[in-house]
Design a protein around this motif. Sequence first.
Motif, mmCIF file in Angstrom:
data_model
loop_
_atom_site.group_PDB
_atom_site.id
_atom_site.type_symbol
_atom_site.label_atom_id
_atom_site.label_comp_id
_atom_site.label_asym_id
_atom_site.label_seq_id
_atom_site.Cartn_x
_atom_site.Cartn_y
_atom_site.Cartn_z
ATOM 1 N N ASP A 140 -2.115 38.567 52.720
ATOM 2 C CA ASP A 140 -3.308 37.712 52.785
ATOM 3 C C ASP A 140 -4.560 38.459 53.259
ATOM 4 N N LYS A 141 -4.427 39.753 53.526
ATOM 5 C CA LYS A 141 -5.539 40.645 53.896
ATOM 6 C C LYS A 141 -6.123 40.349 55.276
ATOM 7 N N SER A 142 -5.405 39.591 56.090
ATOM 8 C CA SER A 142 -5.901 39.318 57.436
ATOM 9 C C SER A 142 -5.634 40.473 58.390
ATOM 10 N N LEU A 143 -4.701 41.350 58.043
ATOM 11 C CA LEU A 143 -4.386 42.523 58.857
ATOM 12 C C LEU A 143 -4.267 43.736 57.949
ATOM 13 N N GLY A 144 -4.731 44.865 58.440
ATOM 14 C CA GLY A 144 -4.634 46.104 57.678
ATOM 15 C C GLY A 144 -4.703 47.296 58.603
ATOM 16 N N TRP A 145 -4.188 48.434 58.115
ATOM 17 C CA TRP A 145 -4.124 49.647 58.919
ATOM 18 C C TRP A 145 -4.499 50.853 58.074
ATOM 19 N N ILE A 146 -5.283 51.742 58.657
ATOM 20 C CA ILE A 146 -5.543 53.070 58.109
ATOM 21 C C ILE A 146 -4.764 54.038 58.986
ATOM 22 N N MET A 147 -3.905 54.863 58.359
ATOM 23 C CA MET A 147 -3.076 55.780 59.137
ATOM 24 C C MET A 147 -3.143 57.180 58.554
ATOM 25 N N ALA A 148 -2.889 58.157 59.421
ATOM 26 C CA ALA A 148 -2.931 59.553 58.999
ATOM 27 C C ALA A 148 -1.886 60.350 59.769
ATOM 28 N N ARG A 149 -1.504 61.464 59.211
ATOM 29 C CA ARG A 149 -0.527 62.338 59.874
ATOM 30 C C ARG A 149 -1.121 63.035 61.086
ATOM 31 N N ASP A 150 -2.420 63.214 61.081
ATOM 32 C CA ASP A 150 -3.119 63.889 62.176
ATOM 33 C C ASP A 150 -3.942 62.851 62.930
ATOM 34 N N PRO A 151 -4.018 62.943 64.255
ATOM 35 C CA PRO A 151 -4.805 61.937 64.985
ATOM 36 C C PRO A 151 -6.313 62.054 64.777
ATOM 37 N N GLU A 152 -6.764 63.201 64.291
ATOM 38 C CA GLU A 152 -8.193 63.393 64.062
ATOM 39 C C GLU A 152 -8.504 63.270 62.571
ATOM 40 N N VAL A 153 -9.394 62.359 62.242
ATOM 41 C CA VAL A 153 -9.812 62.141 60.857
ATOM 42 C C VAL A 153 -11.331 62.189 60.830
ATOM 43 N N SER A 154 -11.887 62.911 59.876
ATOM 44 C CA SER A 154 -13.345 63.031 59.788
ATOM 45 C C SER A 154 -13.977 61.684 59.476
ATOM 46 N N ASP A 155 -15.257 61.566 59.828
ATOM 47 C CA ASP A 155 -15.991 60.341 59.514
ATOM 48 C C ASP A 155 -16.023 60.107 58.005
ATOM 49 N N GLU A 156 -16.123 61.194 57.231
ATOM 50 C CA GLU A 156 -16.176 61.080 55.782
ATOM 51 C C GLU A 156 -14.863 60.536 55.220
#
Length: 197
Positions: A140-156
């Motif tokens: 229902d798109k009420s929850l979502g996650w952006i995840m990465a293998r590294d804890p540091e992700v560039s702003d871009e």
Amino acid sequence: MRRAVHAVGVSLLLAIAACAGAPPNPNPRANDFLVAVSIDLPRYMGRWYVIGNIPYLGEQDYVGTYTQWALRGDGKIMDAFVGRRYGFDQPVKGSFFIDTIVPNTRNGEWKVCFSWLACTTRRALYVDENYQYTIVGIPDKSLGWIMARDPEVSDEMYASLLSRLDALGFDISRFKRVPQQSGQIGKPGFQSPGKPE
């Protein structure tokens, strides 16, 4: 452990109730169906740092969070959510679940039970070809996650992943970045943990 799982289950139920009172999703693609992407399970397992999310009650006030997935012999997935509540000087805490892959979804949709009362499904909506970034959401798109293998992700890179969520119909104004180091606390766009009770 049962208490922790029960507490998270109750938190999820409260979060679902809170979502019901959330403002309507203004995205013109809000009602588009979310299609799970195909997942190579062995490559998808391991640690994923939570870079940004629409935080539900069980995630609020946490910093340094990550999820750890491990494939079990029976085909189910051990799912650990780990973080520090209220700040990086606090002890590491975790919640543990067993996820079940929904049949005929190319491994992209998992049923997650937070207690015997509360289950939901989440879908892998994007994973890059090197399995370094992923986007996960509930139908229902009420929850979502952006995840990465590294804890540091560039702003871009973060902006690029948010753009994908926007194209999928999420209200990206509700996403906040999760501090993965102490210097990020209080910065614009990052979640600010509360104080211990």
